[in-house]
Motif scaffolding. Structure first.
Motif, PDB file in Angstrom:
ATOM      1  N   GLU A 155      87.815  28.918 -21.979  1.00  0.00           N
ATOM      2  CA  GLU A 155      87.013  27.701 -22.120  1.00  0.00           C
ATOM      3  C   GLU A 155      85.518  27.997 -22.019  1.00  0.00           C
ATOM      4  OE1 GLU A 155      88.660  25.230 -19.052  1.00  0.00           O
ATOM      5  OE2 GLU A 155      90.514  24.889 -20.174  1.00  0.00           O
ATOM      6  N   MET A 156      85.134  28.878 -21.106  1.00  0.00           N
ATOM      7  CA  MET A 156      83.721  29.209 -20.914  1.00  0.00           C
ATOM      8  C   MET A 156      83.129  29.902 -22.143  1.00  0.00           C
ATOM      9  SD  MET A 156      83.897  30.590 -16.972  1.00  0.00           S
ATOM     10  CE  MET A 156      82.425  31.538 -17.108  1.00  0.00           C
ATOM     11  N   MET A 157      83.939  30.762 -22.763  1.00  0.00           N
ATOM     12  CA  MET A 157      83.425  31.574 -23.868  1.00  0.00           C
ATOM     13  C   MET A 157      83.805  31.022 -25.243  1.00  0.00           C
ATOM     14  SD  MET A 157      83.890  35.414 -22.350  1.00  0.00           S
ATOM     15  CE  MET A 157      83.025  36.127 -23.747  1.00  0.00           C
ATOM     16  N   SER A 158      84.548  29.928 -25.238  1.00  0.00           N
ATOM     17  CA  SER A 158      85.014  29.306 -26.486  1.00  0.00           C
ATOM     18  C   SER A 158      85.810  30.289 -27.353  1.00  0.00           C
ATOM     19  CB  SER A 158      83.825  28.755 -27.287  1.00  0.00           C
ATOM     20  OG  SER A 158      83.146  27.792 -26.534  1.00  0.00           O
ATOM     21  N   ILE A 159      86.749  30.967 -26.714  1.00  0.00           N
ATOM     22  CA  ILE A 159      87.664  31.862 -27.424  1.00  0.00           C
ATOM     23  C   ILE A 159      89.068  31.552 -26.943  1.00  0.00           C
ATOM     24  CG2 ILE A 159      85.983  33.716 -27.816  1.00  0.00           C
ATOM     25  CD1 ILE A 159      87.089  35.164 -25.378  1.00  0.00           C
ATOM     26  N   SER A 160      90.063  32.025 -27.671  1.00  0.00           N
ATOM     27  CA  SER A 160      91.446  31.734 -27.294  1.00  0.00           C
ATOM     28  C   SER A 160      91.865  32.572 -26.089  1.00  0.00           C
ATOM     29  CB  SER A 160      92.379  32.017 -28.470  1.00  0.00           C
ATOM     30  OG  SER A 160      92.467  33.406 -28.700  1.00  0.00           O
ATOM     31  N   VAL A 161      92.899  32.101 -25.392  1.00  0.00           N
ATOM     32  CA  VAL A 161      93.440  32.824 -24.247  1.00  0.00           C
ATOM     33  C   VAL A 161      93.959  34.187 -24.697  1.00  0.00           C
ATOM     34  CG1 VAL A 161      95.242  32.824 -22.464  1.00  0.00           C
ATOM     35  CG2 VAL A 161      93.985  30.721 -22.959  1.00  0.00           C
ATOM     36  N   SER A 162      94.576  34.250 -25.878  1.00  0.00           N
ATOM     37  CA  SER A 162      95.080  35.543 -26.366  1.00  0.00           C
ATOM     38  C   SER A 162      93.936  36.515 -26.631  1.00  0.00           C
ATOM     39  CB  SER A 162      95.948  35.362 -27.615  1.00  0.00           C
ATOM     40  OG  SER A 162      95.178  34.898 -28.688  1.00  0.00           O
ATOM     41  N   THR A 163      92.791  36.023 -27.069  1.00  0.00           N
ATOM     42  CA  THR A 163      91.625  36.896 -27.264  1.00  0.00           C
ATOM     43  C   THR A 163      91.126  37.401 -25.912  1.00  0.00           C
ATOM     44  OG1 THR A 163      91.019  35.694 -29.272  1.00  0.00           O
ATOM     45  CG2 THR A 163      89.300  37.035 -28.238  1.00  0.00           C
ATOM     46  N   VAL A 164      91.129  36.528 -24.920  1.00  0.00           N
ATOM     47  CA  VAL A 164      90.765  36.943 -23.563  1.00  0.00           C
ATOM     48  C   VAL A 164      91.696  38.064 -23.105  1.00  0.00           C
ATOM     49  CG1 VAL A 164      90.685  36.219 -21.139  1.00  0.00           C
ATOM     50  CG2 VAL A 164      89.762  34.719 -22.916  1.00  0.00           C
ATOM     51  N   GLU A 165      92.994  37.868 -23.295  1.00  0.00           N
ATOM     52  CA  GLU A 165      93.979  38.875 -22.887  1.00  0.00           C
ATOM     53  C   GLU A 165      93.769  40.195 -23.628  1.00  0.00           C
ATOM     54  OE1 GLU A 165      97.609  36.757 -23.594  1.00  0.00           O
ATOM     55  OE2 GLU A 165      97.412  35.604 -21.740  1.00  0.00           O
ATOM     56  N   LYS A 166      93.451  40.126 -24.911  1.00  0.00           N
ATOM     57  CA  LYS A 166      93.190  41.339 -25.695  1.00  0.00           C
ATOM     58  C   LYS A 166      91.969  42.082 -25.159  1.00  0.00           C
ATOM     59  CE  LYS A 166      95.366  39.765 -29.938  1.00  0.00           C
ATOM     60  NZ  LYS A 166      95.190  39.243 -31.287  1.00  0.00           N
ATOM     61  N   HIS A 167      90.918  41.340 -24.831  1.00  0.00           N
ATOM     62  CA  HIS A 167      89.719  41.966 -24.275  1.00  0.00           C
ATOM     63  C   HIS A 167      90.036  42.645 -22.934  1.00  0.00           C
ATOM     64  CE1 HIS A 167      86.658  40.933 -27.150  1.00  0.00           C
ATOM     65  NE2 HIS A 167      86.852  39.618 -27.037  1.00  0.00           N
TER      66      HIS A 167
END
Length: 190
Positions: A155-167
């Protein structure tokens, strides 16, 4: 002439809690080397409890980190001694081996353990984190250093949860590879 400094443990509980969050993982890992994983948590918690209870009378002659590592070391030796008393002859050989291992881990005598609580290791880890790609580094810091959940980061970075997990997965994989030599170095001395 050895100088003593005012106790950094005086003050409000939130400052002490921050100190706990900052140092607990490294102290827990260190205690695990000395007394085993099942007892390590108790040792570290006892050290922090005793430190809090005696916060007004503690004088630090080195750094807070060095003080805490030495306290964990001493508490671990005491724990091993009490285990010997409780378990008698049957575990005397195991106890002797643990004491010898613990002596090898004395932070005042082992350069690898000394490096663990020295700024060199922190700098090396910091450099490895800083070498991550920008977005990956930002996600990793929010997750592991600031303790945000994946959904909050998303939510903070305006990206998907899966993108967060990939990072996060990419960061962990890169950091493991970059810092692998530290694990080998530590294992060679223990």
């Amino acid at each position: 002439m050895e100088m003593s400094y005012q106790s950094p443990f005086k003050g409000e509980i939130e400052s002490f809690n921050q100190l706990f969050r900052e140092h607990y993982p490294a102290l827990r890992a260190y205690a695990g080397l000395l007394v085993g994983d099942t007892t390590a948590e108790d040792v570290v918690q006892d050290v922090f409890l005793q430190t809090w209870q005696n916060r007004d009378t503690i004088n630090i002659h080195t750094s807070v980190k060095a003080y805490l590592f030495k306290s964990v070391y001493n508490r671990s030796l005491n724990t091993l001694s009490s285990l010997k008393m409780r378990h008698g002859k049957q575990q005397e050989i195991e106890y002797t081996l643990k004491i010898q291992e613990a002596l090898l881990c004395d932070p005042d005598k082992n350069p690898v353990i000394h490096k663990l609580y020295n700024n060199e290791l922190r700098d090396e880890v910091h450099q490895a984190i800083e070498s991550l790609p920008d977005k990956c580094r930002e996600v990793f810091k929010l997750s592991y250093l600031d303790d945000y959940r994946n959904k909050e980061i998303s939510e903070m970075m305006s990206i998907s949860v899966s993108t967060v997990e990939k990072h996060i997965n990419h960061a962990l994989k890169t950091l493991r590879k970059t810092l692998l030599h530290l694990k080998a170095l530590i294992m060679n001395f223990l």
